[in-house]
Design an enzyme around this catalytic site. Structure first.
Site, short mmCIF file in Angstrom:
data_model
loop_
_atom_site.label_atom_id
_atom_site.label_comp_id
_atom_site.label_asym_id
_atom_site.label_seq_id
_atom_site.Cartn_x
_atom_site.Cartn_y
_atom_site.Cartn_z
N GLU A 1 -23.56 -32.27 -0.64
CA GLU A 1 -23.22 -33.40 0.68
C GLU A 1 -22.78 -32.62 1.55
O GLU A 1 -23.05 -33.76 2.30
CB GLU A 1 -23.16 -34.74 -0.30
CG GLU A 1 -23.84 -35.16 -1.60
CD GLU A 1 -25.06 -35.64 -0.52
OE1 GLU A 1 -24.54 -36.05 0.64
OE2 GLU A 1 -25.89 -35.68 -1.59
N TYR B 1 -21.01 -42.95 3.25
CA TYR B 1 -21.61 -42.32 2.80
C TYR B 1 -21.32 -41.67 1.52
O TYR B 1 -22.51 -40.90 0.40
CB TYR B 1 -22.67 -41.07 3.76
CG TYR B 1 -23.67 -40.40 3.09
CD1 TYR B 1 -24.77 -41.60 2.14
CD2 TYR B 1 -23.59 -39.33 3.02
CE1 TYR B 1 -25.61 -40.70 2.06
CE2 TYR B 1 -24.75 -38.46 2.14
CZ TYR B 1 -25.75 -39.19 2.07
OH TYR B 1 -26.31 -38.21 1.18
N ASP C 1 -26.70 -42.85 4.81
CA ASP C 1 -27.03 -41.60 6.07
C ASP C 1 -28.33 -41.72 7.09
O ASP C 1 -28.33 -43.35 6.90
CB ASP C 1 -27.53 -40.75 5.19
CG ASP C 1 -28.69 -40.36 4.57
OD1 ASP C 1 -29.41 -40.88 4.97
OD2 ASP C 1 -29.30 -39.38 4.76
#
Length: 352
Positions: free
Chosen positions: A39, A122, A140
């Site tokens: 991520e 996020y 996102d």
């Protein structure tokens, strides 16, 4: 939002995801550490660009302990070319926190994840939902685009209040398959409800509920407030070599490209005739000066418009450069141990 993401629509989305999801390496695991690494790498970076970095990074740092102890220069070299190097520093800082406060185990709650360096709303939501199945939203840019088009919303998606409102609304709609829902929303935005080019509405499992598809608004939604124009800086890049060594400068510890090594450069565009005189001011004598192709690099708030010169200098250098932070690095060490930012990618091919 419930009118657009009702239970039936969520089911259609999850079914679509199972049948159409891309086979990505970080989707083959529920390990929170590996999901975290992916991520962070995927922020501001294309999926295809991330894949080789992800594999290489996990070979060197397969767990929190190895990440927490990796020397910074080695870390920067691993990250070389990905950009936004503060992401890598935050990874190491967060890993050290995990060791000190969580016994080396990744936190298991959204709040504890959110407290780690470099992890925002996020990323905490993505790790919590994908790794642990916690029903928290992960919003996102892809998800914001999907939500704006679904609702036909003309609100500014970069407005924090708009994001917060949609986060609260989305939280109520997350099904038990929280991780799949998070990834399905992201996948839909990345591959169907795309940001550039025409949206592929004919492939979308939510098209029957989408206001933008119904009203032909996909080319105007989502709405983003206009950004301030980037500042333009002219720079002259100097590839200074004496045969076996290349000059590098270490940038200040704060600001753009903080703490990274870079090719020496100065503000403004120097002519080839000005180069020898400038080099003397920093302790070098030029034997040969060759102009290279101009290049441009775009940062978030500034553009560098660069010209460059390849310069051969005399080898009788006394070790004291006149430019702060400058060193002459053996070429073999340069390639193995020093990360040069991608801003200079047009010129690294000359470092052979």
């Amino acid at each position: 939002m419930k009118n657009y993401l009702h239970t039936g629509a969520v089911r259609e989305l999850l079914l679509w995801y199972q049948e159409n999801k891309r086979d990505l390496p970080w989707r083959r695991t529920r390990d929170p550490y590996r999901i975290w690494i992916s991520e962070i790498m995927l922020q501001q970076t294309r999926v295809e660009a991330v894949k080789p970095y992800y594999a290489r990074f996990l070979e060197v740092c397969p767990n929190v302990e190895t990440l927490a102890s990796i020397p910074e220069e080695r870390l920067m070299k691993l990250w070389e070319g990905l950009g936004y190097y503060s992401r890598a520093r935050n990874l190491k800082r967060a890993a050290q926190t995990v060791l000190e406060k969580h016994g080396g185990k990744m936190p298991t709650t959204y709040e504890e994840l959110r407290a780690l360096s470099g992890i925002g709303d996020y990323t905490a939501g993505a790790i919590a939902s994908i790794a642990y199945g916690i029903r928290v939203p992960a919003i996102d840019g892809n998800v914001l685009r999907v939500l704006a088009r679904l609702q036909g919303s003309h609100e500014d998606i970069l407005n924090p209040k708009v994001k917060a409102k949609w986060r609260d609304e989305l939280r109520e709609l997350i099904p038990p398959e929280a991780g799949d829902f998070t990834q399905a929303m992201i996948e839909l935005g990345a591959t169907v409800c795309v940001p550039n080019g025409e949206a592929k509405c004919h492939l979308c499992p939510l098209r029957g509920d989408c206001v933008a598809a119904r009203d032909a608004l996909t080319d105007v939604l989502p709405v983003r407030a206009a950004k301030k124009p980037r500042r333009i800086e002219k720079r002259t890049v100097l590839i200074i070599r004496d045969g076996t060594r290349t000059a590098l400068c270490k940038r200040p510890s704060k600001g753009l490209l903080a703490g990274l090594y870079e090719l020496p450069n100065v503000l403004g565009h120097l002519s080839a005739q000005e180069i020898p005189a400038y080099l003397r001011t920093i302790g070098f004598e030029a034997l040969h000066v060759e102009a290279l192709v101009p290049s441009k690099h775009i940062f978030t708030h500034v553009e560098w418009h660069m010209i460059a010169y390849a310069i051969r200098i005399t080898p009788d250098f006394d070790g004291q450069c006149g430019m702060e932070g400058m060193q002459l690095i053996e070429n073999r060490d340069l390639h193995q141990n020093y990360a040069v930012p991608s801003a200079f990618s047009a010129y690294t091919k000359y470092l052979v």
